[in-house]
Scaffold this motif. Structure first.
Motif, PDB file in Angstrom:
ATOM      1  N   ALA A 176       0.748  -1.137   0.160  1.00 34.67           N
ATOM      2  CA  ALA A 176      -0.010  -0.046  -0.144  1.00 34.67           C
ATOM      3  C   ALA A 176       0.919   1.031  -0.024  1.00 34.67           C
ATOM      4  O   ALA A 176       0.636   2.153  -0.778  1.00 34.67           O
ATOM      5  CB  ALA A 176      -0.882  -0.138   1.217  1.00 34.67           C
ATOM      6  N   GLY A 177       1.743   1.415   0.887  1.00 33.36           N
ATOM      7  CA  GLY A 177       2.857   2.329   0.840  1.00 33.36           C
ATOM      8  C   GLY A 177       3.611   2.734  -0.365  1.00 33.36           C
ATOM      9  O   GLY A 177       3.809   3.638  -0.746  1.00 33.36           O
ATOM     10  N   ALA A 178       3.849   1.585  -1.236  1.00 34.91           N
ATOM     11  CA  ALA A 178       4.340   1.738  -2.516  1.00 34.91           C
ATOM     12  C   ALA A 178       3.287   1.967  -3.418  1.00 34.91           C
ATOM     13  O   ALA A 178       3.850   2.085  -4.810  1.00 34.91           O
ATOM     14  CB  ALA A 178       4.988   0.314  -2.905  1.00 34.91           C
ATOM     15  N   GLY A 179       2.113   2.151  -3.181  1.00 34.16           N
ATOM     16  CA  GLY A 179       1.151   2.541  -4.205  1.00 34.16           C
ATOM     17  C   GLY A 179       0.477   1.458  -4.962  1.00 34.16           C
ATOM     18  O   GLY A 179      -0.381   1.854  -5.779  1.00 34.16           O
ATOM     19  N   SER A 180       0.660   0.258  -4.661  1.00 39.84           N
ATOM     20  CA  SER A 180      -0.304  -0.854  -5.239  1.00 39.84           C
ATOM     21  C   SER A 180      -1.688  -0.800  -4.578  1.00 39.84           C
ATOM     22  O   SER A 180      -1.834  -0.618  -3.550  1.00 39.84           O
ATOM     23  CB  SER A 180       0.362  -2.086  -5.011  1.00 39.84           C
ATOM     24  N   THR A 181      -2.577  -1.192  -5.574  1.00 40.33           N
ATOM     25  CA  THR A 181      -3.987  -1.149  -5.366  1.00 40.33           C
ATOM     26  C   THR A 181      -4.440  -2.738  -5.172  1.00 40.33           C
ATOM     27  O   THR A 181      -5.697  -2.921  -4.957  1.00 40.33           O
ATOM     28  CB  THR A 181      -4.959  -0.431  -5.872  1.00 40.33           C
ATOM     29  N   ASP A 182      -3.487  -3.461  -5.439  1.00 39.86           N
ATOM     30  CA  ASP A 182      -3.546  -5.105  -5.485  1.00 39.86           C
ATOM     31  C   ASP A 182      -4.185  -5.815  -4.304  1.00 39.86           C
ATOM     32  O   ASP A 182      -3.593  -5.089  -3.166  1.00 39.86           O
ATOM     33  CB  ASP A 182      -2.476  -6.045  -6.061  1.00 39.86           C
ATOM     34  N   ASP A 183      -5.143  -6.568  -4.009  1.00 39.99           N
ATOM     35  CA  ASP A 183      -5.358  -7.370  -2.791  1.00 39.99           C
ATOM     36  C   ASP A 183      -4.289  -8.269  -2.480  1.00 39.99           C
ATOM     37  O   ASP A 183      -3.930  -9.379  -2.995  1.00 39.99           O
ATOM     38  CB  ASP A 183      -6.675  -8.289  -3.189  1.00 39.99           C
ATOM     39  N   VAL A 184      -3.509  -7.729  -1.318  1.00 40.38           N
ATOM     40  CA  VAL A 184      -2.576  -8.626  -0.871  1.00 40.38           C
ATOM     41  C   VAL A 184      -3.134  -9.753   0.095  1.00 40.38           C
ATOM     42  O   VAL A 184      -3.769  -9.630   1.230  1.00 40.38           O
ATOM     43  CB  VAL A 184      -1.597  -7.795  -0.017  1.00 40.38           C
ATOM     44  N   GLN A 185      -2.729 -10.959  -0.329  1.00 37.52           N
ATOM     45  CA  GLN A 185      -3.056 -12.157   0.372  1.00 37.52           C
ATOM     46  C   GLN A 185      -1.818 -13.106   0.661  1.00 37.52           C
ATOM     47  O   GLN A 185      -0.734 -12.915  -0.063  1.00 37.52           O
ATOM     48  CB  GLN A 185      -4.101 -13.087  -0.214  1.00 37.52           C
ATOM     49  N   SER A 186      -1.817 -13.871   1.529  1.00 40.41           N
ATOM     50  CA  SER A 186      -0.804 -14.805   1.954  1.00 40.41           C
ATOM     51  C   SER A 186      -0.489 -15.731   0.935  1.00 40.41           C
ATOM     52  O   SER A 186      -1.718 -16.449   0.213  1.00 40.41           O
ATOM     53  CB  SER A 186      -0.994 -15.610   3.189  1.00 40.41           C
ATOM     54  N   PRO A 187       0.439 -15.897   0.511  1.00 41.75           N
ATOM     55  CA  PRO A 187       0.998 -16.860  -0.731  1.00 41.75           C
ATOM     56  C   PRO A 187       1.318 -18.317  -0.007  1.00 41.75           C
ATOM     57  O   PRO A 187       1.688 -19.216  -0.659  1.00 41.75           O
ATOM     58  CB  PRO A 187       2.024 -16.310  -1.293  1.00 41.75           C
ATOM     59  N   SER A 188       0.450 -18.712   0.841  1.00 39.14           N
ATOM     60  CA  SER A 188       0.969 -19.956   1.685  1.00 39.14           C
ATOM     61  C   SER A 188       0.594 -21.271   0.933  1.00 39.14           C
ATOM     62  O   SER A 188       1.412 -22.285   0.771  1.00 39.14           O
ATOM     63  CB  SER A 188       0.103 -20.186   2.996  1.00 39.14           C
ATOM     64  N   PHE A 189      -0.352 -21.088   0.191  1.00 39.79           N
ATOM     65  CA  PHE A 189      -0.478 -22.192  -0.643  1.00 39.79           C
ATOM     66  C   PHE A 189      -0.298 -22.368  -2.251  1.00 39.79           C
ATOM     67  O   PHE A 189      -0.271 -23.149  -2.955  1.00 39.79           O
ATOM     68  CB  PHE A 189      -2.160 -22.739  -0.720  1.00 39.79           C
ATOM     69  N   THR A 190       0.084 -21.021  -2.723  1.00 34.17           N
ATOM     70  CA  THR A 190       0.236 -20.772  -4.064  1.00 34.17           C
ATOM     71  C   THR A 190       1.943 -20.420  -4.112  1.00 34.17           C
ATOM     72  O   THR A 190       2.576 -20.079  -5.096  1.00 34.17           O
ATOM     73  CB  THR A 190      -0.320 -19.413  -4.562  1.00 34.17           C
ATOM     74  N   VAL A 191       2.515 -20.244  -3.040  1.00 34.94           N
ATOM     75  CA  VAL A 191       4.115 -20.109  -2.819  1.00 34.94           C
ATOM     76  C   VAL A 191       4.543 -18.470  -3.176  1.00 34.94           C
ATOM     77  O   VAL A 191       5.236 -17.831  -2.614  1.00 34.94           O
ATOM     78  CB  VAL A 191       4.777 -21.084  -3.476  1.00 34.94           C
ATOM     79  N   GLU A 192       3.852 -18.085  -4.318  1.00 34.68           N
ATOM     80  CA  GLU A 192       4.223 -16.691  -4.801  1.00 34.68           C
ATOM     81  C   GLU A 192       2.862 -15.841  -5.048  1.00 34.68           C
ATOM     82  O   GLU A 192       2.003 -16.500  -5.608  1.00 34.68           O
ATOM     83  CB  GLU A 192       5.112 -16.781  -6.002  1.00 34.68           C
ATOM     84  N   ARG A 193       2.804 -14.560  -4.875  1.00 30.53           N
ATOM     85  CA  ARG A 193       1.793 -13.582  -5.285  1.00 30.53           C
ATOM     86  C   ARG A 193       2.746 -12.383  -5.967  1.00 30.53           C
ATOM     87  O   ARG A 193       3.660 -12.033  -5.252  1.00 30.53           O
ATOM     88  CB  ARG A 193       0.986 -13.310  -3.936  1.00 30.53           C
ATOM     89  N   GLN A 194       1.995 -11.607  -6.595  1.00 28.33           N
ATOM     90  CA  GLN A 194       2.783 -10.435  -7.187  1.00 28.33           C
ATOM     91  C   GLN A 194       1.839  -9.432  -7.119  1.00 28.33           C
ATOM     92  O   GLN A 194       0.524  -9.439  -7.332  1.00 28.33           O
ATOM     93  CB  GLN A 194       3.182 -10.731  -8.592  1.00 28.33           C
TER      94      GLN A 194
END
Length: 112
Positions: free
Chosen positions: A18-36
Motif C-alpha cells: 500500500a505504501g508503494a502505491g499498489s492497489t492489489d489485494d494482498v493475500q498470504s501466498p501460503s498455498f500458491t508459494v508466490e503472489r505479485q
C-alpha cells in the motif's frame, strides 16, 4: 520475514504494498508459494516458503526476481537462504499483544 503464525508477516507486506502505491489485494501466498503486486515503477514479489525445506525449483525464479530488481519479500526464508544476496535483511516479528508488534531488522545469516 520471520515470526510465529499470525505474527503479522502478510500484514507487513500489505502495508509495504500500500505504501508503494499498489492497489492489489494482498493475500498470504501460503498455498500458491508466490503472489505479485504491481506498483507504479516496480513489482513486489511475495513468497511464502513455510511448506518447503529447500529452494528446489524456486531457486531460478528467486534469482531472476532479484536480478530483475523486483522487491522480493519472503516469509519463512530459511529454506532458500543459499540463493539470497549478501545484503538481504531479515525482519523478525514478535507479537506483544493483539495489536502490537516488535520488529527487528538484522542481516540475514546465510549459514543454517
Amino acid at each position: 520475514m520471520v515470526g510465529d503464525l499470525g505474527a503479522g508477516k502478510t500484514q507487513l507486506v500489505r502495508g509495504i504494498a500500500a505504501g508503494a502505491g499498489s492497489t492489489d489485494d494482498v493475500q498470504s501466498p501460503s498455498f500458491t508459494v508466490e503472489r505479485q503486486y504491481q506498483c507504479s515503477d516496480y513489482l513486489i514479489r511475495h513468497y511464502d516458503f513455510h511448506r518447503l525445506d529447500n529452494a528446489g525449483i524456486m531457486q531460478d525464479e528467486l534469482t531472476e526476481a532479484i536480478q530483475d530488481g523486483d522487491v522480493v519479500l519472503i516469509e519463512w526464508a530459511d529454506s532458500v537462504r543459499e540463493v539470497l544476496p549478501a545484503n538481504t535483511k531479515k525482519i523478525e516479528i514478535t507479537a506483544t499483544s493483539e495489536n502490537d508488534r516488535i520488529l527487528h531488522f538484522i542481516n540475514f545469516d546465510k549459514q543454517p
